[in-house]
Scaffold this active site. Structure first.
Site, short mmCIF file in Angstrom:
data_model
loop_
_atom_site.label_atom_id
_atom_site.label_comp_id
_atom_site.label_asym_id
_atom_site.label_seq_id
_atom_site.Cartn_x
_atom_site.Cartn_y
_atom_site.Cartn_z
N SER A 1 2.08 4.04 12.11
CA SER A 1 3.01 4.36 11.03
C SER A 1 3.84 5.58 11.42
O SER A 1 3.31 6.59 11.89
CB SER A 1 2.20 4.65 9.76
OG SER A 1 3.04 4.67 8.65
N LYS B 1 0.82 -1.22 0.00
CA LYS B 1 0.00 0.00 0.00
C LYS B 1 0.85 1.27 0.00
O LYS B 1 0.45 2.30 -0.51
CB LYS B 1 -0.92 0.03 1.22
CG LYS B 1 -0.17 0.02 2.54
CD LYS B 1 -1.10 0.02 3.73
CE LYS B 1 -1.68 -1.32 4.07
NZ LYS B 1 -0.72 -2.32 4.60
N ASP C 1 -0.64 12.03 6.93
CA ASP C 1 0.43 11.40 7.70
C ASP C 1 1.24 12.39 8.54
O ASP C 1 2.29 12.04 9.07
CB ASP C 1 1.38 10.63 6.77
CG ASP C 1 0.75 9.35 6.25
OD1 ASP C 1 -0.47 9.18 6.44
OD2 ASP C 1 1.47 8.53 5.66
N TYR D 1 3.61 6.64 0.59
CA TYR D 1 2.30 7.26 0.68
C TYR D 1 2.24 8.58 -0.08
O TYR D 1 1.84 9.60 0.45
CB TYR D 1 1.91 7.46 2.16
CG TYR D 1 2.01 6.17 2.95
CD1 TYR D 1 1.12 5.14 2.73
CD2 TYR D 1 3.04 5.97 3.88
CE1 TYR D 1 1.23 3.94 3.43
CE2 TYR D 1 3.15 4.78 4.58
CZ TYR D 1 2.25 3.78 4.35
OH TYR D 1 2.35 2.59 5.03
N HIS E 1 0.74 -3.58 15.12
CA HIS E 1 1.31 -2.44 14.39
C HIS E 1 1.36 -1.27 15.35
O HIS E 1 0.30 -0.84 15.84
CB HIS E 1 0.46 -2.11 13.16
CG HIS E 1 1.19 -1.28 12.15
ND1 HIS E 1 1.77 -0.07 12.48
CD2 HIS E 1 1.45 -1.48 10.83
CE1 HIS E 1 2.36 0.43 11.39
NE2 HIS E 1 2.18 -0.41 10.39
N GLU F 1 6.10 -5.93 8.61
CA GLU F 1 5.46 -5.38 7.42
C GLU F 1 5.90 -3.94 7.17
O GLU F 1 5.08 -3.01 7.16
CB GLU F 1 3.93 -5.39 7.60
CG GLU F 1 3.32 -6.76 7.80
CD GLU F 1 1.89 -6.68 8.35
OE1 GLU F 1 1.43 -5.58 8.73
OE2 GLU F 1 1.24 -7.72 8.42
N PRO F 2 7.20 -3.71 6.99
CA PRO F 2 7.65 -2.33 6.79
C PRO F 2 7.18 -1.79 5.44
O PRO F 2 7.24 -2.48 4.43
CB PRO F 2 9.18 -2.46 6.81
CG PRO F 2 9.45 -3.87 6.42
CD PRO F 2 8.31 -4.68 6.93
N GLY F 3 6.73 -0.56 5.45
CA GLY F 3 6.36 0.11 4.20
C GLY F 3 7.31 1.26 3.96
O GLY F 3 8.29 1.15 3.22
N ARG F 4 7.08 2.34 4.71
CA ARG F 4 7.87 3.55 4.47
C ARG F 4 9.38 3.33 4.64
O ARG F 4 10.18 4.01 4.01
CB ARG F 4 7.38 4.71 5.35
CG ARG F 4 7.40 4.49 6.81
CD ARG F 4 7.02 5.76 7.59
NE ARG F 4 5.59 6.03 7.64
CZ ARG F 4 5.01 7.12 7.15
NH1 ARG F 4 5.72 8.04 6.58
NH2 ARG F 4 3.71 7.29 7.25
N GLY G 1 5.86 0.63 10.63
CA GLY G 1 6.03 1.81 11.47
C GLY G 1 7.44 2.35 11.50
O GLY G 1 7.68 3.44 12.02
C1 LIG Z 1 -1.35 -3.62 8.35
C2 LIG Z 1 -0.27 -2.68 7.98
N1 LIG Z 1 0.99 -3.15 7.87
C3 LIG Z 1 2.01 -2.37 7.51
C4 LIG Z 1 1.81 -1.03 7.24
C5 LIG Z 1 3.00 -0.21 6.82
O1 LIG Z 1 3.30 0.75 7.76
P1 LIG Z 1 4.61 1.63 7.59
O2 LIG Z 1 4.59 2.20 6.23
O3 LIG Z 1 4.49 2.66 8.63
O4 LIG Z 1 5.79 0.75 7.80
C6 LIG Z 1 0.52 -0.47 7.37
C7 LIG Z 1 0.30 0.94 7.12
O5 LIG Z 1 -0.79 1.46 7.14
C8 LIG Z 1 -0.54 -1.32 7.74
O6 LIG Z 1 -1.80 -0.88 7.85
#
Ligand SMILES: Cc1ncc(COP(=O)(O)O)c(C=O)c1O
Length: 445
Positions: free
Chosen positions: A219, A88, A347, A414, A216, A293-296, A256
């Site tokens: 974020s 996402k 954010d 994002y 979680h 589940e790192p995103g950012r 996060g």
């Molecule tokens: C379920 C879940 N996992 C992982 C993430 C990714 O978070 P971040 O980008 O802060 O690492 C999110 C972000 O909304 C989330 O909802």
């Protein structure tokens, strides 16, 4: 617009990365600065009367070497925890392909995200459907494609999963302290402690397979201790589940982790030290698989967005007698709130534009220009006709001219994923580079 030139010619060879099936993307090899300079040079050398419409659009430069560097950092500092990239955050296919080729897993929030991943040859065991409230047909889609790992945090979801995908491997998302985060996700998801026992007992009664716990901490978490506290809570939930007869095998530490710098007073090193230690202490058994589940973290710093000043309005009449020092400006850019910048606001991320191209001169690294130029009270707007399309109000900026370009760093997370076509504006395109030519480019990923 005729613009005076002071460019050197950078080297920007192109190479390609391809996925198993479809996606082909041109990846250049210059530094981000070189790519920006080349792009602005091309734009400046183009006569508007002879150009294709949109040749002067805003653009974003994404550096895969930066993504690779983040991956190496993760591996070095959190070797036990397997990252499942949160799609996402930046679902652009080039990013997803690149991370897939590094061996990263994927956290998907919807059927569309699930669909995006196997197309590039990733095994479903490297995916988690991590949305605690799922549309039934999406669960069915996950079942058909063997994406069996999925989260839940409420009773209704258990009944839904029982009906649509009774063999799913369920991960209980628990509520943990997210009060230090830029974006609090606990407001929406996460089972509170008092509901856990009943949820687990109901899952058992329904003969569902609960395999683990996820959390979680929000974020953009700014408190490393939040991870350690969450791991401790997860440990208790493991004990509760085991007492009911479940064999728990998975701990999911969520996302996060900040991806840019320690702007919020916390570094990835801080998080990794605290989280890694907590996991090793409370989950010493190698039989417990630990994922996150790192995103950012992976993409934030890799992307730099460039926008052009396409309009300006001086708020004080520009008569000869006017005191120039008192002048206030409205600037209009060719990307805005309804484009790449919406989530900067949701954010709580500050904008901090830097001047890149001024009066026909590339000034990206001109410290004097950046720091010593006189500044004026300015309001900065996006290109749509909406007055909500406001990026900055009453900030001090150097005087900008039409045709000048400014850039915003740390735009990988994002940003474009939330862009709309409101007022007919195209989503901003990404130009990819691999500045150090490291990583698995060009290997038929
Ligand atoms: C379920 C879940 N996992 C992982 C993430 C990714 O978070 P971040 O980008 O802060 O690492 C999110 C972000 O909304 C989330 O909802």
């Amino acid at each position: 617009m005729q613009i005076n030139q002071t460019f050197d010619d950078p080297k920007t060879d192109t190479i390609c990365i391809t996925s198993n099936n479809c996606h082909q993307s041109t990846i250049r090899t210059g530094t981000v600065q070189e790519i920006i300079r080349q792009q602005l040079k091309d734009i400046a050398n183009t006569k508007v009367s002879e150009a294709t419409v949109g040749y002067d659009n805003a653009f974003i430069v994404g550096d895969l070497a930066d993504v690779h560097q983040q991956y190496m950092k993760w591996k070095a500092l959190l070797p036990r925890i397997k990252p499942f990239y949160a799609v996402k955050c930046n679902p652009d296919q080039t990013v997803v392909n690149y991370l897939a080729s590094l061996g990263v897993g994927f956290d998907c929030a919807s059927q569309q995200e699930i669909q995006q991943i196997p197309e590039i040859g990733v095994d479903p065991t490297r995916m988690i459907y991590a949305n605690p409230c799922k549309q039934p047909s999406f669960v069915h889609y996950a079942a058909k494609h063997n994406v069996s790992l999925m989260t839940f945090d409420n009773m209704d979801e258990l009944y839904k999963i029982k009906e649509v995908y009774p063999n799913a491997k369920l991960v209980l998302r628990i509520l943990t302290d997210d009060s230090s985060a830029q974006v609090r996700l606990g407001l929406k998801y996460g089972a509170p402690p008092e509901t856990i026992d009943y949820l687990l007992k109901t899952a058992k009664k329904l003969d569902l397979n609960v395999v683990g716990v996820s959390f979680h901490v929000g974020s953009g978490c700014t408190d490393a201790q939040a991870y350690a506290d969450a791991v401790a809570l997860a440990r208790n939930v493991f004990a509760q589940a085991e007492a009911i007869g479940y064999r728990m095998t998975l701990l999911n530490c969520g996302g996060g982790m900040s991806g840019s710098n320690n702007e919020h007073g916390i570094t990835f090193e801080d998080v990794a030290a605290t989280l890694g230690q907590a996991v090793d202490k409370l989950f010493p058994s190698p039989d417990i698989e630990v994922i996150a589940e790192p995103g950012r973290f992976f993409v934030s710093s890799a992307f730099t967005a460039c926008v052009q000043v396409i309009g300006r309005r001086a708020l004080i009449p520009e008569e000869e007698s006017a005191d120039i020092q008192q002048q206030k400006y409205m600037y209009y850019l060719n990307d805005g709130l309804f484009g790449s910048y919406l989530m900067r606001f949701t954010d709580n991320e500050r904008l901090n534009f830097r001047v890149v191209f001024k009066n026909g001169v590339f000034v990206y690294e001109d410290k004097k220009q950046q720091e010593e130029a006189p500044t004026f009270i300015s309001n900065v707007w996006g290109p749509t006709c909406s007055s909500f399309d406001s990026l900055l109000q009453d900030v001090r900026l150097p005087r900008l001219e039409l045709g000048d370009w400014i850039c915003q760093e740390n735009m990988g997370a994002y940003a474009t994923c939330a862009a709309t076509n409101f007022n007919g504006f195209e989503k901003t395109k990404i130009i990819y580079t691999n500045s150090t030519s490291i990583g698995p480019h060009n290997n038929g990923m």
